[in-house]
Design an enzyme around this catalytic site. Structure first.
Site, short mmCIF file in Angstrom:
data_model
loop_
_atom_site.label_atom_id
_atom_site.label_comp_id
_atom_site.label_asym_id
_atom_site.label_seq_id
_atom_site.Cartn_x
_atom_site.Cartn_y
_atom_site.Cartn_z
N HIS A 75 101.49 99.16 4.95
CA HIS A 75 100.03 99.09 4.92
C HIS A 75 99.55 98.15 3.80
O HIS A 75 98.62 97.37 3.98
CB HIS A 75 99.48 100.50 4.76
N GLU A 111 99.96 94.65 4.88
CA GLU A 111 98.90 94.32 5.83
C GLU A 111 97.64 93.87 5.07
O GLU A 111 97.01 92.87 5.41
CB GLU A 111 98.63 95.54 6.71
#
Lengths: 480, 432
Positions: free
Chosen positions: B74, B77
């Site tokens: 994450h 990202e």
């Protein structure tokens, strides 16, 4: 999963964190700007324009198109937003969903919709300025994509008509048991709002800011008023609403025009008397002093909500510059708030502004560390001042226009959004087609943005913080 | 459905749904799919890697086995959006595109939607995802933002009950780890670790590009071919991921979280024992289990009506089934003032069903409903792109959903009931 929303702050976030049957599993998004934003609202584009007709005095707006795999129907009924009525208005659609003359229970209605290839029927209550609007939405598979051919459109409308016009009655009024059940459910829904801290903070900010105005009222009503509602009072109100409040019907789908009119005439005709338009929303007062409200609870992140008065509403000429203002101030990920509060200072994950079109209201919201209250509010105020002083680059202005125009075009693919957009025009008393809106956006100059920004005043700063934060820690000194 | 082979790419036509899907696998291994949508204004594109929060133990490109901090997929990202020239959002905004990204247990997707300048925006998407640029300073700066993201979720009881149930079910599998990690774990992340994850999982052969909307498929394929031909990707070794053995039983029968809520939240369910499936077998299991749950506790079930009457549930009550290669679980629940009583009622109805069998008429009704809901979902470019990718990473074709639903028989549901609903696989989480 159904969501009770306050109307204007619909976040993709909610979709992302709930178990979602369409998008399997759980995921978390990078930013929250893919939300349905008020500033999308306008009218329709050229290819996707509604035609309007009247069937039995009820306006029917429709688009006949082969574009979708399903057909879309919505019925809107406008109500004045009133202290004494708003809770029963909120209760009404749920009682209607409980049973009809032929389908006496919620389960049998659900099953009937399932038999129509999972027809999706939802009800909603929303606030549009100082009006409360009941919405009934139905989405039906188009039979041409199914192996078995059934007249789904007609059967769907027939069922919808039954729910509205032939509710289950007992002694000439709604069934007592159904009303009691829905009162209990609504009471629970209202008391659970405080478990969703962002939503609770938003609701509290509105209540504080509009203390003296009907806009303070929550679209889903007030728990304390539930007791006074009886099957008789509710049914009487419903009859009045059905016969004399403004109704609009929308249809989008692969159905020929004549068939829409015929089916409407056959199933959705009822005796109408007057068409009592609610009185227009008041713009409200000028701000003389910023109000600050601090509330404490068990929480791990502070929720900051700042309510502003824009003094600009949908029918105004500078409504379009207001859209541009909101976009570059806090509506997108290239906006001043996102860049400064999140990207430059790392103070927040979400920070945004959004406008409401009929009351002249703008909300800024963010989730921040308790100790960063002062710092964040100062940055937000500085950014607002910068726009007022004209510190807007051409790049910011052009990006915002491109984003707004994209939103309008994108929503031309979403029938329920198209309906929402047109309905803003109906409530706001000014129709803007998608093309007109895009044209006007393109023509907005920096001066227009500065002019509309200059009218905007911070009214209420609301902060939901931790009860572990001591008195006086980082409380903000208001400045006007 | 029929396949038509045209120059280099293939066309897959779904007659009943009136859709045509274009596909090509490029030389570097990237799979590209294009679904033109007539009459639509919007184009939606996702660029996804089969890499999510559970892939935290793997062999890096130097051949070493590494274990990385929680939340790094994450974090990566978030950081990919930053380029040497600045934030990628600015480039998307210039061309009127809304960009975003999301991370799940199994995949990370970067996406945009727009109505103009599709080609320009597609190039931006391909280029920023394929150009990692991390500095110590920018990695540090992101930690504050992600910390606030984690805290936002901590305040959300729906999120807490969801994760709480997974944590009750799983002993060791990293699906039990919060996708965003913890406030502690993200502070262990540095740019070297981000590059390690990036180069292991972002090779084009581990990725899928999906473009749906107002596009000419041949132009899109040509653009992507050209864009990819300009970049060099060394041949990638096969990705090796490690997962510890997970016992079939649940870790804890009941897990509680204290959040001081007004009304408690409860989720309960069964941990899937039949895992390791891919392909149509997995799709069939997913759809059959969803039908099973809807029949027993869905909105048209007898139980749902009774619980509503008794005030034990409200309209937040729902059920769902999640299955991937390494794990699977059902989830049932919502908000309830008496979560313990609700728990007993649901357990009972499952044991009743196991003893007395299921209703075939209800099966047909739910199957119909699912077909209708799938057609509705096909109006949504977001659904098509995201779900197609997730399925493809499991070797499933999204457009097989209707034929597989039509092929499921009543016995399949009864078999699922026997396999899935087992006492030792049951767990619950309550947020007070």
């Amino acid at each position: 999963m159904k969501e009770a929303n306050q109307g204007m702050f619909l976040f993709q976030r909610r979709k992302a964190i709930f178990l979602n049957r369409q998008e399997k599993g759980m995921f978390i998004v990078r930013n929250e700007y893919t939300r349905k934003n008020e500033c999308q609202k306008g009218d329709t584009g050229m290819q996707d324009e509604f035609k309007s007709t009247t069937v039995n005095q009820i306006p029917v707006h429709y688009i006949s198109t082969p574009k979708y795999k399903t057909n879309f129907i919505a019925i809107y009924i406008r109500q004045p937003l009133k202290e004494e009525d708003h809770t029963q208005v909120a209760l009404l659609p749920y009682v209607l969903k409980r049973g009809t003359a032929h389908h006496p229970t919620a389960k049998s209605i659900e099953r009937a919709f399932n038999d129509l290839y999972g027809a999706m029927f939802t009800v909603d209550v929303m606030k549009r300025g100082e009006e409360q609007v009941l919405v009934f939405r139905l989405q039906l598979a188009n039979e041409k994509f199914l192996s078995a051919q059934e007249p789904l459109f007609e059967k769907g409308i027939q069922l919808l008509s039954e729910i509205l016009l032939q509710p289950r009655l007992e002694n000439g009024v709604f069934l007592d048991r159904h009303v009691e059940l829905e009162k209990d459910l609504l009471a629970r829904k209202l008391s659970q709002i405080k478990d969703d801290k962002i939503r609770y903070a938003g609701k509290r900010c509105v209540e504080e800011m509009f203390k003296e105005e009907p806009y303070r009222l929550f679209a889903y009503g007030d728990a304390e008023q539930l007791e006074q509602i009886s099957p008789e009072s509710l049914y009487t109100y419903y009859q009045k609403s059905l016969t004399s409040h403004p109704v609009d019907v929308f249809v989008v789908g692969d159905v020929p025009e004549q068939k829409i009119e015929d089916i409407m005439a056959k199933y959705l005709s009822w005796p109408r008397q007057a068409n009592n338009e609610p009185s227009p929303t008041s713009l409200g007062r000028a701000v003389t002093e910023i109000r600050q409200v601090i509330e404490k609870t068990k929480i791990s992140q502070g929720k900051l909500h700042i309510g502003c008065r824009t003094q600009t509403i949908y029918a105004d000429d500078d409504y379009v510059p207001l859209l541009v203002f909101n976009g570059l101030f806090g509506g997108f990920s290239h906006s001043k708030l996102f860049r400064n509060v999140r990207e430059r200072e790392s103070l927040a994950y979400y920070i945004s502004s959004s406008i409401e079109s009929h009351k002249g209201f703008m909300m800024i919201m963010s989730g921040i560390d308790f100790k960063h209250f002062n710092k964040t509010v100062t940055i937000i105020q500085d950014q607002l001042d910068q726009v007022k002083k004209g510190q807007i680059t051409d790049e910011e202005l052009n990006q915002t226009k491109a984003m707004l125009i994209n939103q309008i075009k994108e929503s031309n693919d979403q029938p329920f959004q198209l309906m929402e957009r047109m309905y803003h025009g109906i409530v706001g008393g000014k129709m803007r087609s998608g093309n007109q809106l895009m044209d006007q956006i393109n023509k907005v100059r920096k001066e227009d943005v500065v002019k509309v920004a200059d009218k905007i005043q911070i009214d209420t700063i609301y902060f939901l913080t931790s009860n572990e934060v001591g008195e006086g820690d980082g409380l903000f000194e208001t400045r006007v | 459905m029929r396949w038509v082979k045209v120059m280099g790419f293939s066309k897959l036509e779904f007659d009943q749904l009136q859709e045509t899907l274009y596909h090509e696998q490029l030389e570097n291994g990237l799979n590209v799919y294009v679904l033109p949508k007539k009459g639509f204004n919007k184009t939606y594109a996702t660029f996804s890697t089969k890499y999510g929060s559970i892939d935290n133990h793997f062999v890096n490109l130097d051949g070493q086995t590494v274990k990385v901090p929680d939340g790094i997929a994450h974090f990566l990202e978030h950081k990919l959006f930053e380029e040497e020239q600045g934030d990628v959002f600015d480039q998307f905004s210039r061309y009127g595109a809304q960009a975003n990204a999301f991370t799940s247990f199994n995949m990370t997707s970067y996406l945009f939607s727009c109505t103009d300048h599709v080609h320009q925006n597609l190039i931006t998407l391909l280029d920023f995802v394929q150009n990692p640029y991390f500095t110590d300073q920018s990695v540090e700066k992101e930690k504050g933002i992600i910390e606030q993201e984690i805290r936002m979720y901590q305040d959300n009881p729906d999120w807490r009950v969801y994760f709480g149930l997974i944590q009750a079910m799983y002993h060791r599998l990293p699906v039990k780890i919060d996708i965003a990690g913890t406030v502690e774990s993200i502070y262990q992340i540095n740019k070297e670790l981000l590059y390690t994850c990036y180069y292991t999982f972002y090779h084009p052969s581990n990725m899928l590009l999906f473009v749906v909307g107002a596009v000419n498929p041949e132009e899109i394929l040509e653009l992507v071919r050209e864009n990819q031909a300009k970049k060099n990707f060394p041949a990638a070794p096969e990705i090796k991921r490690f997962f510890e053995d997970e016992p079939p039983t649940v870790k804890e029968k009941k897990y509680t979280v204290d959040l001081n809520v007004d009304t408690p939240k409860i989720l309960l369910g069964y941990k899937e024992n039949r895992i390791g499936l891919q392909d149509q077998a997995m799709l069939k299991q997913e759809l059959a289990t969803e039908i099973l749950l809807d029949m027993i506790v869905g909105p048209t079930s007898d139980l749902y009506e009774q619980l509503m009457e008794e005030g034990l549930i409200d309209d937040s009550f729902s059920c769902d089934y999640n299955v991937e290669k390494q794990y699977g679980f059902s989830m049932i629940g919502g908000t309830s003032k008496e979560p313990e009583a609700l728990l007993e009622r649901i357990k009972n109805v499952f044991s009743q069903a196991s003893q007395h069998g299921l209703d075939e008429e209800e099966f047909e009704r739910i199957r119909k409903q699912k077909i209708g809901h799938f057609l509705k979902a096909l109006n949504s470019p977001e659904f098509i792109a995201t779900q197609f990718t997730r399925y493809k990473f499991n070797h499933i074709n999204l457009f097989d959903v209707v034929p597989v639903l039509e092929s499921i028989r009543f016995e399949d549901i009864s078999n699922r009931l026997a396999e899935h609903v087992r006492e030792d696989a049951f767990a619950a989480c309550i947020v007070h």
